[in-house]
Motif scaffolding. Structure first.
Motif, PDB file in Angstrom:
ATOM      1  N   ASN A  65     -18.267  -9.583  -7.970  1.00 15.04           N
ATOM      2  CA  ASN A  65     -16.878  -8.741  -8.606  1.00 15.04           C
ATOM      3  C   ASN A  65     -16.854  -8.103  -8.318  1.00 15.04           C
ATOM      4  O   ASN A  65     -16.767  -5.843  -9.021  1.00 15.04           O
ATOM      5  CB  ASN A  65     -17.210  -9.890 -10.005  1.00 15.04           C
ATOM      6  N   TYR A  66     -15.767  -7.332  -7.824  1.00 13.63           N
ATOM      7  CA  TYR A  66     -14.820  -6.479  -8.096  1.00 13.63           C
ATOM      8  C   TYR A  66     -13.777  -6.194  -8.383  1.00 13.63           C
ATOM      9  O   TYR A  66     -13.333  -7.147  -7.711  1.00 13.63           O
ATOM     10  CB  TYR A  66     -15.252  -5.883  -6.528  1.00 13.63           C
ATOM     11  N   LEU A  67     -12.866  -5.331  -9.121  1.00 13.47           N
ATOM     12  CA  LEU A  67     -11.264  -4.423  -9.135  1.00 13.47           C
ATOM     13  C   LEU A  67     -10.932  -3.746  -7.469  1.00 13.47           C
ATOM     14  O   LEU A  67     -11.882  -2.361  -7.738  1.00 13.47           O
ATOM     15  CB  LEU A  67     -11.671  -3.779 -10.462  1.00 13.47           C
ATOM     16  N   ILE A  68      -9.980  -3.712  -7.137  1.00 19.15           N
ATOM     17  CA  ILE A  68      -9.580  -3.062  -6.562  1.00 19.15           C
ATOM     18  C   ILE A  68      -7.774  -2.505  -6.896  1.00 19.15           C
ATOM     19  O   ILE A  68      -7.339  -3.037  -7.616  1.00 19.15           O
ATOM     20  CB  ILE A  68      -9.177  -3.443  -4.742  1.00 19.15           C
ATOM     21  N   ILE A  69      -8.293  -0.649  -6.978  1.00 18.53           N
ATOM     22  CA  ILE A  69      -6.734  -0.372  -7.839  1.00 18.53           C
ATOM     23  C   ILE A  69      -6.573   0.913  -6.105  1.00 18.53           C
ATOM     24  O   ILE A  69      -7.019   1.027  -5.699  1.00 18.53           O
ATOM     25  CB  ILE A  69      -7.631   0.572  -8.916  1.00 18.53           C
ATOM     26  N   VAL A  70      -5.280  -0.062  -6.015  1.00 23.02           N
ATOM     27  CA  VAL A  70      -4.352   0.974  -5.095  1.00 23.02           C
ATOM     28  C   VAL A  70      -3.094   2.056  -5.508  1.00 23.02           C
ATOM     29  O   VAL A  70      -2.524   1.781  -6.414  1.00 23.02           O
ATOM     30  CB  VAL A  70      -3.750  -0.708  -4.561  1.00 23.02           C
ATOM     31  N   GLU A  71      -3.190   3.125  -5.247  1.00 17.59           N
ATOM     32  CA  GLU A  71      -2.005   4.281  -5.503  1.00 17.59           C
ATOM     33  C   GLU A  71      -1.618   4.117  -4.680  1.00 17.59           C
ATOM     34  O   GLU A  71      -2.296   4.567  -3.079  1.00 17.59           O
ATOM     35  CB  GLU A  71      -3.028   4.794  -6.634  1.00 17.59           C
ATOM     36  N   GLY A  72      -0.233   4.783  -4.586  1.00 17.88           N
ATOM     37  CA  GLY A  72       0.730   5.311  -3.894  1.00 17.88           C
ATOM     38  C   GLY A  72       2.022   5.803  -3.710  1.00 17.88           C
ATOM     39  O   GLY A  72       2.192   5.883  -5.053  1.00 17.88           O
ATOM     40  N   ASP A  73       2.083   7.171  -3.101  1.00 17.72           N
ATOM     41  CA  ASP A  73       3.539   7.377  -3.235  1.00 17.72           C
ATOM     42  C   ASP A  73       5.122   6.446  -3.236  1.00 17.72           C
ATOM     43  O   ASP A  73       5.486   7.332  -4.332  1.00 17.72           O
ATOM     44  CB  ASP A  73       3.819   9.044  -2.472  1.00 17.72           C
ATOM     45  N   ASN A  74       4.870   5.409  -2.928  1.00 19.05           N
ATOM     46  CA  ASN A  74       6.415   5.094  -2.815  1.00 19.05           C
ATOM     47  C   ASN A  74       5.811   3.224  -3.175  1.00 19.05           C
ATOM     48  O   ASN A  74       6.930   2.887  -2.392  1.00 19.05           O
ATOM     49  CB  ASN A  74       6.529   5.140  -1.536  1.00 19.05           C
ATOM     50  N   PHE A  75       4.805   3.073  -4.303  1.00 20.32           N
ATOM     51  CA  PHE A  75       5.026   1.464  -4.601  1.00 20.32           C
ATOM     52  C   PHE A  75       3.847   1.401  -5.349  1.00 20.32           C
ATOM     53  O   PHE A  75       3.451   2.737  -6.065  1.00 20.32           O
ATOM     54  CB  PHE A  75       4.291   0.837  -3.745  1.00 20.32           C
ATOM     55  N   PHE A  76       4.415   0.868  -6.440  1.00 11.09           N
ATOM     56  CA  PHE A  76       3.470   0.569  -7.905  1.00 11.09           C
ATOM     57  C   PHE A  76       2.371   0.255  -7.821  1.00 11.09           C
ATOM     58  O   PHE A  76       1.552  -0.389  -6.754  1.00 11.09           O
ATOM     59  CB  PHE A  76       4.146  -0.496  -8.664  1.00 11.09           C
ATOM     60  N   ASP A  77       1.150   0.975  -8.446  1.00 10.74           N
ATOM     61  CA  ASP A  77      -0.132   0.798  -8.344  1.00 10.74           C
ATOM     62  C   ASP A  77      -0.978  -0.779  -8.863  1.00 10.74           C
ATOM     63  O   ASP A  77      -0.036  -1.844  -9.275  1.00 10.74           O
ATOM     64  CB  ASP A  77      -0.666   1.618  -9.615  1.00 10.74           C
ATOM     65  N   ILE A  78      -1.093  -0.799  -8.156  1.00 14.66           N
ATOM     66  CA  ILE A  78      -2.289  -2.407  -8.058  1.00 14.66           C
ATOM     67  C   ILE A  78      -3.576  -2.319  -8.448  1.00 14.66           C
ATOM     68  O   ILE A  78      -4.296  -1.950  -7.857  1.00 14.66           O
ATOM     69  CB  ILE A  78      -1.897  -2.988  -6.614  1.00 14.66           C
ATOM     70  N   GLU A  79      -3.585  -3.241  -8.587  1.00 11.52           N
ATOM     71  CA  GLU A  79      -5.372  -4.422  -9.495  1.00 11.52           C
ATOM     72  C   GLU A  79      -5.594  -5.083  -9.382  1.00 11.52           C
ATOM     73  O   GLU A  79      -4.438  -5.870  -9.738  1.00 11.52           O
ATOM     74  CB  GLU A  79      -5.765  -3.603 -11.391  1.00 11.52           C
ATOM     75  N   GLN A  80      -6.169  -5.814  -8.969  1.00  6.26           N
ATOM     76  CA  GLN A  80      -6.393  -6.868  -8.314  1.00  6.26           C
ATOM     77  C   GLN A  80      -7.850  -7.545  -8.477  1.00  6.26           C
ATOM     78  O   GLN A  80      -8.785  -6.351  -7.936  1.00  6.26           O
ATOM     79  CB  GLN A  80      -6.148  -7.487  -7.131  1.00  6.26           C
ATOM     80  N   VAL A  81      -8.263  -8.452  -8.710  1.00  5.58           N
ATOM     81  CA  VAL A  81      -9.904  -9.236  -9.303  1.00  5.58           C
ATOM     82  C   VAL A  81     -10.327  -9.658  -8.218  1.00  5.58           C
ATOM     83  O   VAL A  81      -9.691 -10.528  -7.336  1.00  5.58           O
ATOM     84  CB  VAL A  81      -9.998  -8.765 -10.671  1.00  5.58           C
ATOM     85  N   PHE A  82     -11.509  -9.174  -7.201  1.00 11.17           N
ATOM     86  CA  PHE A  82     -12.011 -10.865  -6.166  1.00 11.17           C
ATOM     87  C   PHE A  82     -13.478 -10.316  -6.422  1.00 11.17           C
ATOM     88  O   PHE A  82     -13.929  -9.445  -6.794  1.00 11.17           O
ATOM     89  CB  PHE A  82     -11.040  -9.694  -4.605  1.00 11.17           C
ATOM     90  N   TYR A  83     -13.637 -11.940  -5.682  1.00 13.28           N
ATOM     91  CA  TYR A  83     -15.104 -11.726  -4.850  1.00 13.28           C
ATOM     92  C   TYR A  83     -15.534 -11.328  -3.537  1.00 13.28           C
ATOM     93  O   TYR A  83     -14.970 -12.300  -3.417  1.00 13.28           O
ATOM     94  CB  TYR A  83     -15.700 -13.343  -6.114  1.00 13.28           C
ATOM     95  N   LEU A  84     -16.551 -10.801  -3.692  1.00 17.95           N
ATOM     96  CA  LEU A  84     -16.825 -10.733  -2.419  1.00 17.95           C
ATOM     97  C   LEU A  84     -18.466 -12.132  -1.453  1.00 17.95           C
ATOM     98  O   LEU A  84     -19.166 -11.865  -1.731  1.00 17.95           O
ATOM     99  CB  LEU A  84     -16.974  -9.331  -1.843  1.00 17.95           C
ATOM    100  N   GLU A  85     -17.552 -12.392  -0.513  1.00 14.67           N
ATOM    101  CA  GLU A  85     -18.405 -13.528  -0.143  1.00 14.67           C
ATOM    102  C   GLU A  85     -18.558 -13.214   1.062  1.00 14.67           C
ATOM    103  O   GLU A  85     -17.731 -14.157   1.562  1.00 14.67           O
ATOM    104  CB  GLU A  85     -18.352 -14.519  -0.632  1.00 14.67           C
ATOM    105  N   GLY A  86     -19.019 -12.393   1.842  1.00 14.06           N
ATOM    106  CA  GLY A  86     -19.277 -12.057   3.148  1.00 14.06           C
ATOM    107  C   GLY A  86     -17.948 -11.319   3.587  1.00 14.06           C
ATOM    108  O   GLY A  86     -17.362 -11.474   3.219  1.00 14.06           O
ATOM    109  N   ASP A  87     -17.998 -11.200   5.021  1.00 14.31           N
ATOM    110  CA  ASP A  87     -17.278 -10.117   5.484  1.00 14.31           C
ATOM    111  C   ASP A  87     -15.581 -10.755   5.215  1.00 14.31           C
ATOM    112  O   ASP A  87     -15.117 -11.547   5.322  1.00 14.31           O
ATOM    113  CB  ASP A  87     -17.355 -10.044   6.962  1.00 14.31           C
TER     114      ASP A  87
END
Length: 692
Positions: free
Chosen positions: A536-558
């Motif tokens: 299980n992973y949490l992805i955090i995405v930040e940038g200058d022109n959009f709101f921060d994103i936090e999303q949990v996902f389970y990795l299974e294969g590519d």
């Protein structure tokens, strides 16, 4: 460093340019050879720099009906130089006649037969093959050939780099600034559900390290509780060969055992069975704990500056007298940094002997299972070795992964960095820099890992000017894990317009807490990580022109996924911010989205916020105006209070029911859409007033 007659120093070559060439250092016969620390990045004196003779070679009107595989340079250890005039004449004839398919096949065959010397004198043929392969759309082969050029060419590489950059942009790892990582650590501490970040770097303690250089270690024991390492702490005032009565640093091997209960390394003691009045270092122990190979320098029975010796644990638990591994392994030059393979039947090491690709190369020797002797050493080849220096090979104890240090590959954070490469179908994959959480602006050497791949141990200097090496332990980050091979790809995209965004992406391992270095997105908003499967992973995405994103996902294969972003430059509203009829009281459900606004304003001090309240058409227009303004003010006060912002950064307005989204409200859903709060973030020039 103290200097001595009849000993020579192997000095680290300074990497002048990230991709180009190294300064040649003169070797003095009155300087000290260290079996571990000092390395030379010398070139063959017979080699003359030259420009690629076919820089303008561009095949035209090409088309290919076949796909050529990765080149297997099968002659590397069989011949020194491949030269066939008749074949070269045929290749030239095919080029003149623009018979590109045949030309490519013949040239591919010729390059495949290269010996080591061809990588010095005949790289123009690699250039030609790369150009025709690119023209025919064989991009994987093309990229491989450009990488060969960049690793081995001793002249101006600008054109090769330009062409490689143009076709391999999305193959490059765009690590974010390390400051982003530390900033996210602070943010991460505030998220209760996340595993706290691990320590970045740990000194192994005064029991192990000393005021002198400590480096070149191996780890062993049932619980990875034993380290054997090199230290120059032994200061002697002895008569030593021609150096009479002077103080010298004697390089010796030390051993330390870990107290598992206290989680501390004990006081290091000299390994007396291995040490002598000569310099010893760079020990490696077989996985069964019964064999140690190490380097000894300037010994009377030595063949060169530093040789490899072996000692075996006898039945009475006594280590045998060290024995020189002989001419099949050792040379007249510097041979050191040994490491056993998983099975113990292959010995990897580094050597500065002539006939290699660069200053120091990685070699290997295979043990004859019938006689027990080590066979003639072989060069590991041009995918790993470069025109500069490769040292400190370390095969992983469980996986077919080889780690090593180099200053000759394309991505370097400092001088010598640590890389990893996988053994696949009897060949090595393109080496991969294990990232900025391990590699810094100084030198990283002598990489070793515990059996569970949780901790790494290595020698590190603090900066490029810092010479003293200390042993460090470090929680093994994701990029350095041997099993981080599953691809996680994505793209930051606005779902309604299809607009893509650029930013910084961080992935957090929620199961084991392995650290992952943040990465920048490519120009098209895409990103890529290599992670460990089924976590299980949490992805955090930040940038200058959009709101921060936090999303949990389970990795299974590519896995490939689109990360939906909300454009902060547009006027937006949130479904969660829906007040009770006639009320201006904030509800807990509204707070998550309000904190998106707060985080954006905190990260972007040049943005201000305008909040506009709206109501449905029910009731008196004047009352609606007052209610909409009150709602906007309540939100404004909340944002300013939590964000500690200046009052003039956030303004509140009310428009009542004067600007409905749906003119004729019929259903309750129509009224809900009109009963909204809109947020308008806008950029402010710092020189201007903060209000519009």
């Amino acid at each position: 460093m103290v200097l001595f007659v009849e000993q020579s120093i192997i000095k680290l070559g300074n990497f002048i340019h990230k991709y180009f060439f190294i300064i040649l250092l003169s070797l003095s016969m009155s300087t000290l050879v260290y079996s571990q620390k000092k390395l030379n990045s010398k070139k063959d004196p017979e080699v003359k720099e030259k420009t690629l003779r076919v820089q303008k070679f561009i095949p035209t009107d090409t088309s290919s009906v076949f796909e050529l595989p990765k080149i297997d340079f099968k002659n590397i250890n069989l011949i020194v130089d491949y030269y066939k005039p008749a074949k070269l004449a045929e290749i030239e004839r095919l080029k003149r006649n623009k018979q590109w398919d045949e030309f490519m096949l013949k040239l591919y065959d010729y390059v495949s037969n290269f010996g080591i010397k061809n990588f010095i004198y005949d790289l123009d043929k690699v250039w030609m093959l790369a150009r025709v392969a690119e023209a025919q759309g064989q991009m994987e082969l093309t990229k491989e050939l450009y990488r060969v050029l960049i690793k081995h060419y001793r002249g101006d590489l600008q054109q090769a780099l330009h062409y490689y950059d143009s076709i391999a942009h999305y193959d490059k790892v765009l690590y974010a600034d390390i400051e982003d990582y530390y900033r996210l650590i602070e943010k991460r501490k505030q998220i209760d559900t996340l595993m706290p970040p691990k320590d970045i770097m740990l000194e192994m303690g005064d029991g192990v390290n000393s005021p002198y250089d400590d480096y070149g270690l191996t780890i062993s024991g049932e619980y990875d509780d034993l380290i054997i390492f090199t230290s120059s702490r032994n200061i002697d005032t002895v008569r030593y060969k021609l150096d009479i009565g002077n103080v010298r640093q004697n390089e010796d091997i030390y051993i330390s055992k870990k107290d598992i209960a206290l989680d501390e390394w004990g006081k290091a003691e000299p390994f007396k069975a291995l040490n002598s009045e000569d310099n010893e270092g760079s020990p490696c122990m077989s996985r069964d704990g019964r064999h140690i190979v190490f380097a000894r320098c300037n010994s009377e029975d030595g063949l060169g500056d530093c040789d490899l010796y072996i000692t075996n644990l006898e039945n009475d638990s006594v280590w045998s007298e060290p024995k020189n591994l002989g001419a099949n392994v050792n040379s007249y030059a510097w041979d050191s940094h040994p490491a056993f393979s998983i099975s113990g039947d292959t010995l990897f090491f580094s050597s500065s002997r002539r006939g290699g690709f660069g200053g120091t190369d990685i070699y290997y020797s295979i043990k004859d299972q019938k006689t027990g002797d080590w066979e003639k050493a072989q060069n590991i080849g041009p995918i790993i070795n470069t025109r500069d220096s490769e040292v400190s090979p370390y095969p992983h104890p469980k996986y077919n992964v080889l780690y090593f240090s180099s200053n000759g590959h394309m991505l370097n954070f400092g001088d010598f960095d640590i890389f990893k490469t996988y053994r696949v179908e009897n060949s090595w994959t393109e080496p991969y820099n294990v990232g900025p959480l391990v590699n810094g602006e100084g030198n990283e050497f002598y990489f070793t890992i515990d059996s569970e791949s949780k901790w790494l141990f290595y020698a590190k200097s603090v900066g490029p000017e810092e010479e003293n090496l200390d042993l460090q332990s470090f929680p093994l980050p994701m990029d350095a894990k041997p099993n981080s091979v599953v691809k996680f790809r994505g793209r930051i995209i606005e779902p309604t317009t299809g607009e893509v965004f650029q930013g910084v992406v961080t992935v957090i391992d929620m199961d084991e807490g392995d650290e992952v270095a943040p990465r920048k997105t490519y120009a098209d908003g895409s990103f890529e990580f290599e992670l460990i499967d089924k976590r299980n992973y949490l992805i955090i995405v930040e940038g200058d022109n959009f709101f921060d994103i936090e999303q949990v996902f389970y990795l299974e294969g590519d896995t490939t996924m689109d990360i939906e972003a909300t454009d902060a430059a547009s006027t937006i509203s949130f479904e969660s911010i829906d007040f009770e009829k006639g009320s201006s009281t904030l509800q807990p459900i509204m707070e998550n989205n309000l904190h998106l606004i707060i985080d954006f304003l905190s990260d972007h001090p040049n943005f201000n916020l305008k909040i506009v309240g709206h109501t449905d058409s029910d009731g008196n227009p004047e009352d609606n105006f007052n209610l909409s303004l009150e709602r906007a003010k309540v939100i404004r006060d909340y944002i300013i209070s939590y964000g500690l912002f200046d009052n003039d950064r956030v303004q509140a307005y009310g428009l009542g029911s004067s600007q409905p989204l749906i003119e004729n409200e019929i259903t309750e859903e129509d009224k809900k859409k009109n009963r909204r709060v809109e947020f308008n973030l806008y950029h402010v020039n710092p020189k201007d007033s903060k209000t519009e």
